[in-house]
Design a protein around this motif. Structure first.
Motif, PDB file in Angstrom:
ATOM      1  N   TYR A   1      40.255  47.018  43.088  1.00 27.99           N
ATOM      2  CA  TYR A   1      41.185  46.044  42.531  1.00 27.99           C
ATOM      3  C   TYR A   1      40.644  45.446  41.228  1.00 27.99           C
ATOM      4  N   ASN A   2      40.509  46.273  40.229  1.00 25.87           N
ATOM      5  CA  ASN A   2      39.985  45.830  38.921  1.00 25.87           C
ATOM      6  C   ASN A   2      38.625  45.158  39.012  1.00 25.87           C
ATOM      7  N   ASN A   3      37.815  45.640  39.936  1.00 29.95           N
ATOM      8  CA  ASN A   3      36.456  45.109  40.127  1.00 29.95           C
ATOM      9  C   ASN A   3      36.420  43.640  40.536  1.00 29.95           C
ATOM     10  N   LYS A   4      37.509  43.174  41.154  1.00 25.18           N
ATOM     11  CA  LYS A   4      37.523  41.784  41.636  1.00 25.18           C
ATOM     12  C   LYS A   4      37.214  41.710  43.130  1.00 25.18           C
TER      13      LYS A   4
END
Ligand SMILES: [Mn+2]
Length: 332
Positions: A224-227
């Motif tokens: 998840y977008n590096n989140k």
């Protein structure tokens, strides 16, 4: 606001107390039990501490007098039945006592919860709950500061300091308030040694624990977008490194040390199932996520256990997808 007068009354009006805590106890659980044990002892009460799990090796120093007993049905179901009060510490759901649950439920004793988690079950007769504080140890410290400040000696200061230090992530989590620091200062004045207590809990690890940590860090994946980060520990990891389940305490927090990550999960395969720890930052609610899987906890720290279920890729994916859906839903 907790009714400390009522807690006082319960202490005064009863003679025989059994204290217990949750499965896989942490320093807040053990420290709060030991501190409460000494409080009751100073009122000349009969007290026993009986736990489902053994005490993790790095916390044994808190039980200086070796009073904590490991639950054995043959010996202890009678003890639980004869207790006037069973004090359930650092939990608010009876299933967290695992093997002791039935004996506690069937006991004619009064049951009280002293805890700082959210969403209690209705198993107790009295509730001393405050989900706004950092630790169960802080509730006990609040009780002492309000009613019995004179009782705080070294025997009580050390386990309470350990309880609060660990549950605040060494005084850096959200609920680390000026008031807490002032009360902690009092514990230090009464003999709690910050250097020694930290060293015993965090810097006397077995090498096996570090090896397991290495494997966990290696397993981290970003989504998840590096989140969103997660790590996996299998039974094989535990066996090959010769580490224990309790060694994994705090591993999950490493997920949140990665830039931009706001949600971190740790999957641990157990002998009879698996568990998932959830950690989050800010308004991302770890407790709501854990609740989707029958677990619970705090806003930024929660967990769920899956008994007698295989930890396979399908179920892992299911939990990861559920977490991503949640992140989307709150606009992260
Ligand atoms: Mn706690």
């Amino acid at each position: 606001m907790i009714d400390f007068n009522l807690l006082d009354e319960i202490i005064i009006q009863n003679k025989f107390f059994v204290l217990t805590t949750h499965v896989n106890p942490d320093a807040d659980a053990i420290g709060s039990e030991v501190a409460f044990y000494h409080i009751l002892k100073s009122f000349n009460k009969q007290v026993r501490i009986i736990n489902h799990s053994s005490t993790p090796y790095n916390l044994i120093f808190l039980d200086k007098e070796n009073v904590i007993e490991k639950f054995n049905y043959e010996i202890h179901s009678e003890v639980l039945n004869n207790a006037e009060v069973i004090v359930l510490i650092d939990l608010n759901n009876l299933s967290r006592t695992v093997s002791m649950k039935d004996s506690i439920e069937n006991s004619k004793s009064k049951k009280i919860y002293i805890d700082h988690h959210q969403s209690p079950d209705n198993s107790a007769d009295y509730y001393f709950l405050d989900s706004e504080v950092s630790a169960t140890g802080e509730i006990i410290l609040d009780f002492l500061m309000a009613k019995h400040k004179n009782l705080i000696n070294n025997e009580i200061a050390v386990p309470l300091y350990a309880a609060i230090m660990t549950d605040t992530g060494s005084f850096r989590f959200e609920r680390t308030t000026p008031k807490l620091h002032r009360d902690i200062a009092f514990l230090i004045e009464k003999g709690a040694d910050p250097v020694g207590i930290y060293d015993k809990i965090y810097d006397q690890s077995k090498f096996s624990k570090l090896k397991l940590l290495g494997r966990s860090l290696n397993s981290i994946k970003l989504l998840y977008n590096n989140k969103f980060a997660y790590m996996i520990i299998t039974q094989n990891d535990l066996i090959e490194t010769e580490a224990e389940e309790s060694d994994t305490d705090n591993f999950v927090n490493y997920n949140l040390s990665i830039e931009n990550v706001v949600l971190g999960l740790l999957f641990i395969e157990l002998k009879n199932g698996f568990k998932v720890s959830f950690r989050s930052k800010g308004n991302v609610r770890a407790d709501l996520l854990a609740k989707n899987f029958g677990g619970g906890g705090h806003k930024n720290a929660a967990g769920a256990r899956f008994y007698n279920q295989e930890m396979n890729q399908d179920i892992i994916n299911n939990i990861l997808e559920n977490s991503i859906e949640y992140l989307k839903s709150i606009g992260v």
